[in-house]
Design a protein around this motif. Structure first.
Motif, short mmCIF file in Angstrom:
data_model
loop_
_atom_site.label_atom_id
_atom_site.label_comp_id
_atom_site.label_asym_id
_atom_site.label_seq_id
_atom_site.Cartn_x
_atom_site.Cartn_y
_atom_site.Cartn_z
N ARG A 1 0.83 -1.21 0.00
CA ARG A 1 0.00 0.00 0.00
C ARG A 1 0.86 1.26 0.00
NH1 ARG A 1 -5.21 0.85 3.69
NH2 ARG A 1 -5.97 -0.55 2.10
N GLU A 2 1.94 1.25 0.78
CA GLU A 2 2.83 2.41 0.82
C GLU A 2 3.52 2.62 -0.53
OE1 GLU A 2 4.10 2.43 5.55
OE2 GLU A 2 5.29 1.26 4.11
N GLN A 3 3.91 1.53 -1.18
CA GLN A 3 4.52 1.63 -2.50
C GLN A 3 3.52 2.18 -3.52
OE1 GLN A 3 5.87 -2.35 -3.25
NE2 GLN A 3 7.78 -2.07 -2.09
N GLN A 4 2.29 1.69 -3.45
CA GLN A 4 1.25 2.16 -4.36
C GLN A 4 0.96 3.65 -4.14
OE1 GLN A 4 -2.55 0.25 -3.81
NE2 GLN A 4 -3.09 0.52 -5.97
N ARG A 5 0.90 4.06 -2.89
CA ARG A 5 0.64 5.46 -2.57
C ARG A 5 1.79 6.35 -3.07
NH1 ARG A 5 -3.30 7.66 0.58
NH2 ARG A 5 -2.85 9.62 1.61
N GLN A 6 3.03 5.86 -2.99
CA GLN A 6 4.17 6.61 -3.50
C GLN A 6 4.10 6.74 -5.02
OE1 GLN A 6 6.35 8.35 -1.73
NE2 GLN A 6 7.11 9.09 -3.68
N GLN A 7 3.69 5.68 -5.71
CA GLN A 7 3.52 5.74 -7.16
C GLN A 7 2.43 6.74 -7.54
OE1 GLN A 7 2.68 1.70 -8.21
NE2 GLN A 7 4.84 1.10 -8.28
N LEU A 8 1.34 6.73 -6.77
CA LEU A 8 0.25 7.67 -7.01
C LEU A 8 0.72 9.11 -6.79
CD1 LEU A 8 -2.72 8.32 -7.59
CD2 LEU A 8 -3.19 7.86 -5.17
N ALA A 9 1.49 9.33 -5.73
CA ALA A 9 2.01 10.67 -5.44
C ALA A 9 2.92 11.15 -6.57
CB ALA A 9 2.76 10.67 -4.12
N TRP A 49 -5.88 4.37 -12.58
CA TRP A 49 -6.01 4.54 -11.13
C TRP A 49 -7.49 4.67 -10.79
CZ3 TRP A 49 -2.20 4.05 -7.67
CH2 TRP A 49 -0.88 4.13 -8.14
N ARG A 50 -7.98 3.82 -9.92
CA ARG A 50 -9.39 3.85 -9.48
C ARG A 50 -9.43 4.36 -8.04
NH1 ARG A 50 -9.93 4.14 -14.07
NH2 ARG A 50 -10.46 2.47 -15.48
N ILE A 51 -9.36 5.68 -7.92
CA ILE A 51 -9.34 6.32 -6.61
C ILE A 51 -10.30 7.49 -6.61
CG2 ILE A 51 -6.98 5.71 -5.97
CD1 ILE A 51 -6.20 8.48 -7.09
N PRO A 52 -10.80 7.90 -5.45
CA PRO A 52 -11.70 9.06 -5.38
C PRO A 52 -10.95 10.38 -5.58
CG PRO A 52 -11.86 7.70 -3.39
CD PRO A 52 -10.71 7.19 -4.19
N VAL A 53 -11.68 11.39 -6.02
CA VAL A 53 -11.10 12.72 -6.20
C VAL A 53 -10.57 13.25 -4.88
CG1 VAL A 53 -11.59 15.09 -6.91
CG2 VAL A 53 -12.66 13.21 -8.10
#
Length: 127
Positions: free
Chosen positions: A17-25, A53-57
């Protein structure tokens, strides 16, 4: 919490999850930079969605704030009313001003007003 457990947690490799969040950032930063630092979170959301990416605004807005990314307002953009007044050659008189301008002095808009009042009475315009 024991001291050994804290160091075990602190020195662990990043979770998925932390890796995914870093990629999103990094994706948010990339899109924001490409936009010339003008995109807000709703406009950043669209290219992220197209990239899969399937994430909320709201998640985009939260990460954007955490990264300290603030959109710069383009000073050349004008309000729609002001642009309309400029195109029609009328001086801008502020929102909701019904003052007359010399260019439109003899124009009778009573039919248009009557029509809009009829539409309003039928419920087409709501406050």
């Amino acid at each position: 919490m024991s001291e050994s457990w804290y160091y075990k947690w602190r020195d662990r490799p990043p979770t998925g999850r932390e890796q995914q969040r870093q990629q999103l950032a990094s994706g948010i930063e990339e899109i924001f930079t490409e936009s010339g630092a003008t995109y807000g979170s709703p406009k950043i959301f669209v290219p992220l969605d197209r990239r899969g990416w399937r994430i909320p605004v709201n998640t985009v807005a939260k990460l954007k704030a955490e990264l300290g990314l603030v959109a710069q307002v383009d000073q050349t953009v004008q309000e729609p009313g002001r642009l309309r007044d400029r195109v029609l050659g009328r001086p801008h008189r502020g929102a909701g001003c019904l003052g007359r301008t010399p260019q439109f002095e003899g124009i009778d808009d009573s039919q248009g007003l009557r029509h809009s009042h009829a539409l309003a009475s039928q419920g087409h315009f709501r406050a």
